[in-house]
Design a protein around this motif. Structure first.
Motif, PDB file in Angstrom:
ATOM      1  N   GLN A   1      20.813  44.497  37.656  1.00 20.86           N
ATOM      2  CA  GLN A   1      19.447  44.021  37.366  1.00 20.86           C
ATOM      3  C   GLN A   1      18.723  43.630  38.657  1.00 20.86           C
ATOM      4  O   GLN A   1      17.510  43.773  38.775  1.00 20.86           O
ATOM      5  CB  GLN A   1      19.476  42.801  36.429  1.00 20.86           C
TER       6      GLN A   1
ATOM      7  N   GLU B   1      15.191  37.306  40.118  1.00 24.22           N
ATOM      8  CA  GLU B   1      16.012  38.035  39.144  1.00 24.22           C
ATOM      9  C   GLU B   1      17.350  37.347  38.928  1.00 24.22           C
ATOM     10  O   GLU B   1      17.894  37.327  37.819  1.00 24.22           O
ATOM     11  CB  GLU B   1      16.217  39.470  39.648  1.00 24.22           C
TER      12      GLU B   1
ATOM     13  N   ARG C   1      20.674  34.177  34.445  1.00 24.20           N
ATOM     14  CA  ARG C   1      21.587  35.270  34.842  1.00 24.20           C
ATOM     15  C   ARG C   1      22.645  34.775  35.816  1.00 24.20           C
ATOM     16  O   ARG C   1      23.822  35.155  35.732  1.00 24.20           O
ATOM     17  CB  ARG C   1      20.794  36.418  35.462  1.00 24.20           C
TER      18      ARG C   1
END
Ligand code: PLP
Length: 353
Positions: free
Chosen positions: A23, A257, A263
């Protein structure tokens, strides 16, 4: 050839050996579109500031992307410690043992004092002992100015929020600032099942290193400052040290991100889960672990001949001296990797009998 690992090798040398989370790679490619203002004037860096303030519930937080954990630690500490000051840390701390005096260089002579402590953690008593052995106000002595703890520690143990609160309380008795080496902060948060604030903002940390490279980013860690005076210093210190990237958007996009939707903690949880399985397998085979691996790192007692044969079977790890090895899992380590490594160990142990 897709990597520099030999075919069939299983990677436990370091989480630094892991690749980039897909990602994050995709976000980098998406940001690689057109031009953007340099030196942090881009929209991603602006967004990153908002993401960090929210993640750490700190409206005044400032983030400074830098290119390594050593840069993050040493520049933050230089901004927290006067040149005549000392940084109190555990005697196994990376800043003390493994950064080649970077804090002393950037801190114009600030020194490190390594203190003992069970579980490789700083203890209130050893900090108090350091206070007692200091000639306060005496220019012949470095003056304790910062307490720095590492979580997870360099030996893979994790402070509880209460243990941290106790350390911070002692630091506050003498007005010391508090720094956290969070090179593996996500692994600590995952291990503690706590909010990111529980071991940072809520316990009174003034500045911390936000590790990302070891846990899925490509080329950026960061300093997060929760104290406007430290932030002011870091504005200039990061530039003077050559850590204000002209194309900062690529660092900022990685960090956005990384932090997005938790995450970073998910990646840390994957690494920790692999270590839980690996260390369980080692214990089942009566192999001694030097400390309880609470995050993604284990130090293991294994006779030289056995670990040499295990290494020859393609299991990669660091030799840490006589009969001792270090194993580190990463977000990329799979359950199959762990199972295969333990299977190869069984073959080695059977052959040694
Ligand atoms: C606990 C800890 N802090 C800081 C660092 C420094 O990171 P870097 O090697 O990116 O400078 C490391 C690196 O392994 C580490 O283990």
């Amino acid at each position: 050839m897709s990597s520099d690992q030999p075919d069939g090798a299983i990677e436990f040398r370091s989480d630094n050996c892991a690749g980039v989370a897909p990602q994050i790679m995709e976000a980098l490619t998406a940001a690689n579109n057109g031009s953007a203002l340099a030196y942090g004037g881009d929209r991603w860096t602006e967004e990153l500031r908002e993401v960090v303030c929210e993640a750490f519930n700190a409206p005044d937080a400032q983030i400074f992307p830098v290119s390594s954990g050593t840069a993050a630690n040493s520049l933050a500490l230089a901004g927290m410690c006067p040149p005549w000051g000392s940084v109190l840390c555990h005697e196994t701390a990376h800043i003390y043992k493994n950064e080649c005096g970077a804090t002393s260089m950037f801190g114009a002579g600030a020194v490190m004092r390594g203190l003992p402590g069970d579980g490789f953690k700083l203890q209130p008593d050893s900090i108090r002992a350091a206070f007692e052995s200091t000639n306060w106000g005496d220019p012949h002595h470095s003056q304790p100015s910062v307490v720095s703890f590492t979580c997870p520690t360099d030996m893979g143990t994790v402070y509880t929020p209460q243990e941290l609160a106790d350390v911070v309380t002692v630091a506050a008795e003498k007005g010391l600032k508090v720094h956290l080496d969070g090179a593996r902060l996500a692994n600590a948060i995952a291990a503690l099942h706590c909010a990111p604030t529980a071991i940072t903002t809520d316990v009174g940390v003034d500045a911390f290193s936000l590790g990302a490279i070891k846990n899925g980013a490509m080329s950026t860690d960061a300093i997060v400052s929760l104290d406007p005076e430290i932030s002011e210093q870091l504005l200039y210190r990061t530039k003077r040290a050559g850590h204000v990237a002209s194309k900062m958007r690529y660092q900022s996009v990685q960090l956005i991100e990384y932090l997005r939707d938790g995450r970073w903690v998910k990646l840390g949880r994957q690494a920790n889960a692999a270590m839980t399985e690996l260390s369980r397998g080692l214990r089942d085979r009566d192999i001694e672990l030097l400390a309880e691996p609470q995050a993604n790192m284990a130090f293991v007692r294994l006779p030289n001949a056995v670990h040499a044969a295990w290494a020859a079977s393609g299991v990669l790890f660091y030799d840490m001296g006589p009969d001792t090895i270090r194993l580190v899992t990463s977000w990329q380590t799979t359950p199959d990797d762990v199972e295969a490594a333990l299977h190869r160990l069984d073959l080695v142990l059977a052959a040694a009998r």
